[in-house]
Design a protein around this motif. Structure first.
Motif, PDB file in Angstrom:
ATOM      1  N   ARG A 145       2.888 -35.817 -37.484  1.00  0.00           N
ATOM      2  CA  ARG A 145       1.923 -36.197 -36.458  1.00  0.00           C
ATOM      3  C   ARG A 145       2.628 -36.522 -35.147  1.00  0.00           C
ATOM      4  N   HIS A 146       3.763 -37.210 -35.214  1.00  0.00           N
ATOM      5  CA  HIS A 146       4.499 -37.558 -34.000  1.00  0.00           C
ATOM      6  C   HIS A 146       5.055 -36.312 -33.310  1.00  0.00           C
ATOM      7  N   VAL A 147       5.557 -35.378 -34.115  1.00  0.00           N
ATOM      8  CA  VAL A 147       6.087 -34.131 -33.545  1.00  0.00           C
ATOM      9  C   VAL A 147       4.967 -33.329 -32.879  1.00  0.00           C
ATOM     10  N   PHE A 148       3.828 -33.225 -33.558  1.00  0.00           N
ATOM     11  CA  PHE A 148       2.708 -32.461 -33.003  1.00  0.00           C
ATOM     12  C   PHE A 148       2.188 -33.114 -31.722  1.00  0.00           C
ATOM     13  N   LEU A 149       2.107 -34.436 -31.721  1.00  0.00           N
ATOM     14  CA  LEU A 149       1.634 -35.143 -30.532  1.00  0.00           C
ATOM     15  C   LEU A 149       2.601 -34.938 -29.361  1.00  0.00           C
ATOM     16  N   PHE A 150       3.897 -34.989 -29.640  1.00  0.00           N
ATOM     17  CA  PHE A 150       4.884 -34.749 -28.584  1.00  0.00           C
ATOM     18  C   PHE A 150       4.737 -33.346 -28.015  1.00  0.00           C
ATOM     19  N   ALA A 151       4.535 -32.342 -28.885  1.00  0.00           N
ATOM     20  CA  ALA A 151       4.390 -30.960 -28.413  1.00  0.00           C
ATOM     21  C   ALA A 151       3.178 -30.825 -27.501  1.00  0.00           C
ATOM     22  N   ILE A 152       2.076 -31.509 -27.839  1.00  0.00           N
ATOM     23  CA  ILE A 152       0.863 -31.439 -27.018  1.00  0.00           C
ATOM     24  C   ILE A 152       1.095 -32.077 -25.654  1.00  0.00           C
ATOM     25  N   VAL A 153       1.638 -33.289 -25.651  1.00  0.00           N
ATOM     26  CA  VAL A 153       1.877 -34.000 -24.393  1.00  0.00           C
ATOM     27  C   VAL A 153       2.883 -33.247 -23.527  1.00  0.00           C
ATOM     28  N   PHE A 154       3.893 -32.685 -24.146  1.00  0.00           N
ATOM     29  CA  PHE A 154       4.922 -31.940 -23.431  1.00  0.00           C
ATOM     30  C   PHE A 154       4.348 -30.672 -22.800  1.00  0.00           C
ATOM     31  N   ALA A 155       3.335 -30.075 -23.436  1.00  0.00           N
ATOM     32  CA  ALA A 155       2.816 -28.786 -22.989  1.00  0.00           C
ATOM     33  C   ALA A 155       1.704 -28.913 -21.950  1.00  0.00           C
ATOM     34  N   LEU A 156       0.948 -29.990 -21.960  1.00  0.00           N
ATOM     35  CA  LEU A 156      -0.235 -30.090 -21.099  1.00  0.00           C
ATOM     36  C   LEU A 156       0.073 -29.914 -19.609  1.00  0.00           C
ATOM     37  N   PRO A 157       1.133 -30.527 -19.041  1.00  0.00           N
ATOM     38  CA  PRO A 157       1.403 -30.291 -17.616  1.00  0.00           C
ATOM     39  C   PRO A 157       1.635 -28.819 -17.278  1.00  0.00           C
ATOM     40  N   VAL A 158       2.387 -28.116 -18.113  1.00  0.00           N
ATOM     41  CA  VAL A 158       2.613 -26.685 -17.871  1.00  0.00           C
ATOM     42  C   VAL A 158       1.311 -25.914 -17.995  1.00  0.00           C
ATOM     43  N   PHE A 159       0.513 -26.282 -18.988  1.00  0.00           N
ATOM     44  CA  PHE A 159      -0.771 -25.616 -19.202  1.00  0.00           C
ATOM     45  C   PHE A 159      -1.664 -25.757 -17.968  1.00  0.00           C
ATOM     46  N   ILE A 160      -1.635 -26.914 -17.335  1.00  0.00           N
ATOM     47  CA  ILE A 160      -2.426 -27.131 -16.127  1.00  0.00           C
ATOM     48  C   ILE A 160      -1.838 -26.354 -14.949  1.00  0.00           C
ATOM     49  N   LEU A 161      -0.508 -26.364 -14.822  1.00  0.00           N
ATOM     50  CA  LEU A 161       0.142 -25.675 -13.706  1.00  0.00           C
ATOM     51  C   LEU A 161      -0.040 -24.163 -13.759  1.00  0.00           C
ATOM     52  N   LEU A 162      -0.305 -23.621 -14.932  1.00  0.00           N
ATOM     53  CA  LEU A 162      -0.507 -22.178 -15.045  1.00  0.00           C
ATOM     54  C   LEU A 162      -1.755 -21.715 -14.303  1.00  0.00           C
ATOM     55  N   ASP A 163      -2.701 -22.627 -14.111  1.00  0.00           N
ATOM     56  CA  ASP A 163      -3.896 -22.333 -13.313  1.00  0.00           C
ATOM     57  C   ASP A 163      -4.646 -21.109 -13.847  1.00  0.00           C
ATOM     58  N   ALA A 164      -4.790 -21.058 -15.162  1.00  0.00           N
ATOM     59  CA  ALA A 164      -5.501 -19.946 -15.812  1.00  0.00           C
ATOM     60  C   ALA A 164      -6.867 -20.442 -16.255  1.00  0.00           C
ATOM     61  N   ARG A 165      -7.901 -20.014 -15.565  1.00  0.00           N
ATOM     62  CA  ARG A 165      -9.239 -20.572 -15.793  1.00  0.00           C
ATOM     63  C   ARG A 165      -9.797 -20.227 -17.170  1.00  0.00           C
ATOM     64  N   ALA A 166      -9.603 -18.983 -17.595  1.00  0.00           N
ATOM     65  CA  ALA A 166     -10.129 -18.585 -18.901  1.00  0.00           C
ATOM     66  C   ALA A 166      -9.470 -19.383 -20.026  1.00  0.00           C
ATOM     67  N   ALA A 167      -8.180 -19.657 -19.895  1.00  0.00           N
ATOM     68  CA  ALA A 167      -7.470 -20.431 -20.911  1.00  0.00           C
ATOM     69  C   ALA A 167      -7.940 -21.875 -20.925  1.00  0.00           C
ATOM     70  N   TRP A 168      -8.169 -22.454 -19.756  1.00  0.00           N
ATOM     71  CA  TRP A 168      -8.702 -23.819 -19.702  1.00  0.00           C
ATOM     72  C   TRP A 168     -10.044 -23.896 -20.430  1.00  0.00           C
TER      73      TRP A 168
END
Length: 531
Positions: A132-155
């Motif tokens: 659970r800790h590893v999965f939570l870290f992966a999510i938190v680590f990825a969210l800023p990049v996911f937002i910066l990608l600015d891909a509307r369909a993916a959001w």
């Protein structure tokens, strides 16, 4: 344990029928259009699905999926951070972050599915302890990049998938079970509608471009409504229909939006174009099965359904069928969902493959795939060398391009390069023969311009004019074809027409101004003595 798989034996399910139909339609219909590497990729997906379906699923599979998703998400995110910081270059001049892909939409779409899966694993407590800790870290680590990608369909896909998971975990009205489906449908459509409107307002020009594609694609559906244009029919026919659409006078906004396009940006519409109402009925039946027929009985089932809904939402505004990493992940998800308890089998149970046989089959599949990939890699490596201009021997270039046409013929870049090489070496007849064979199946305005150049060099000025005009109708905002047409008018003695067209090219706003545009404008000014 999430579910007891020891009593579950492989059988034929609705999931299997859907996968088989998809594979046959995408891989075996109109094989002449099929890119060799693309066809092999479909075979690899089929092999992956068969191995997963005929293997004995256990709780270990859940951990493997979770750890694989978190690892992939972390690697993609790390790559994105490096590109954003400038340590690693982007693969696209117009975007800062693309990951290992050529477009941020591909990376964002895959991240949306991985994020939805890991969020579901945490929400439903499928795993415990350090996982659970590893999965939570992966999510938190990825969210800023996911937002910066600015891909509307993916959001939007992430909102739909995670929204469904949150609803099933916390907001399900247990006293009104008959309302579950209605609430889920209303909520999903509200999220999609509100998200689509908000994202449309964010980048209206891009959204208007997709609306133009859908408008023209709808005309393709009306032309062949029952059976469609066949597999890959959208890519092979769309530009011809766009040229036909711009035969009539259209608003300047639409003329500026049109470009060389092979993507529908909407899976239901693409399916309707390629397979007609029959194919669209199959797609809608699959969606209905996911909404009505797929009723998870275990927590992991809700997680998988959330990912499937995210995939469907992404397909409404993007092109998942062209993204191999996403197809590979969804193949795994699809096979895992088929093994859930409570699924009604269409046939009696089949014997489980023994572990040694599984390993042998998987090993043979990997060896065959590796051999084929290396076989093609040698050709693409040489093509890369040619594109970099490291080989100067014209005879060697022509020999390589000619020998490998069977392997690379479905590659747009290869055909463009081969055609230019033939033109630059004065082999106009060979270039025209190549264009006659492939351009109708892979239309592109640059190819018609090249065709016109060859005809002009051979003295067929009327044929050259026809190709230039057709290229102009395909992409009205591109100036290359009209510039050549103005020069052709001057050669034909039609100076007044040439001057008018040259002034139009020089005075109108340019969509993308580059070196080619500069050279074109300079040539027109010199030829027509325009200051």
């Amino acid at each position: 344990m999430i579910w007891d798989m020891r009593s579950v034996r492989p059988a034929l399910y609705v999931w299997d029928v859907v996968f088989i139909c998809w594979f046959l339609l995408e891989s075996c219909y109109f094989p002449v259009y099929t890119h060799a590497l693309g066809f092999m990729s479909k075979i690899a997906l089929a092999g992956l699905y068969v191995v997963l379906r005929l293997s004995t699923p256990t709780y270990t599979l859940v951990n493997i999926l979770g750890w694989s998703a978190s690892a992939a998400l972390s690697i993609l995110s790390g790559h994105g951070y490096l590109q954003y910081g400038g340590a690693v270059s982007s693969n696209n001049l117009y975007f800062t972050i693309t990951g290992p892909y050529s477009n941020p939409a591909i990376m964002a779409g895959l991240m949306a599915l991985l994020l939805s899966f890991l969020c579901g694993m945490l929400l439903f407590k499928v795993v415990k302890g350090r996982c659970r800790h590893v999965f939570l870290f992966a999510i938190v680590f990825a969210l800023p990049v996911f937002i910066l990608l600015d891909a509307r369909a993916a959001w939007l896909a992430y909102l739909v998938g995670t929204g469904y998971l949150v609803y099933r975990r916390y907001l399900t009205p247990y006293k009104c079970r008959g309302m579950h489906l209605m609430l889920m449908l209303v909520g999903m459509f509200c999220v999609i509608g509100a998200g689509a409107w908000g994202l449309y307002q964010k980048r209206t020009a891009s959204a208007d471009g997709r609306l133009l594609v859908w408008k023209i694609a709808w005309g393709m559906v009306q032309e062949k409504p029952l059976f469609g244009h066949g597999a890959q029919g959208f890519a092979s026919q769309y530009m011809h229909h766009q040229a036909r659409y711009f035969e009539q006078e259209r608003p300047m906004d639409e003329r500026l939006l049109a470009g060389n396009n092979v993507l529908a940006y909407n899976e239901p519409l693409r399916i309707a174009v390629e397979y007609g109402l029959i194919g669209l009925s199959g797609y809608l039946a699959t969606v209905s099965f996911l909404l009505w027929g797929f009723r998870p009985q275990v927590p992991m089932g809700y997680v998988l359904k959330g990912v499937l809904l995210a995939f469907l939402a992404y397909g409404l505004f993007s092109y998942p069928q062209q993204q191999y990493a996403m197809l590979a992940w969804m193949t795994v998800i699809w096979s895992a969902a088929c093994g859930l308890p409570g699924q009604k089998a269409l046939t009696t149970a089949m014997p489980i493959i023994a572990v040694p046989v599984q390993r042998l089959a998987l090993g043979l599949l990997l060896l065959a795939g590796l051999s084929a990939i290396l076989h093609l890699h040698r050709r693409y490596a040489m093509l890369h060398v040619l594109l970099k201009g490291r080989v100067k021997d014209t005879a060697e270039v022509k020999d390589f391009l000619g020998r490998n046409m069977a392997y690379l013929a479905g590659d747009q870049l290869y055909l463009s390069w081969y055609g230019r090489e033939l033109y630059q070496t004065g082999q106009y007849a060979d270039c025209i023969a190549l264009l006659k064979r492939w351009v109708p199946k892979m239309p592109h305005s640059d190819h018609y311009i090249l065709w016109g150049d060859c005809l002009r060099e051979t003295g067929d000025l009327e044929g050259a004019e026809s190709r230039y005009r057709y290229a102009t109708r395909m992409v009205p905002s591109r100036q290359a074809a009209r510039g050549r047409l103005a020069m052709l008018y001057k050669v034909q003695g039609r100076d007044a027409e040439g001057m008018a067209l040259a002034r139009q090219v020089l005075e109108e706003p340019v969509k993308v101004y580059g070196f080619d545009t500069y050279e074109l404008h300079r040539s027109l000014r010199e030829s027509f003595d325009i200051n």
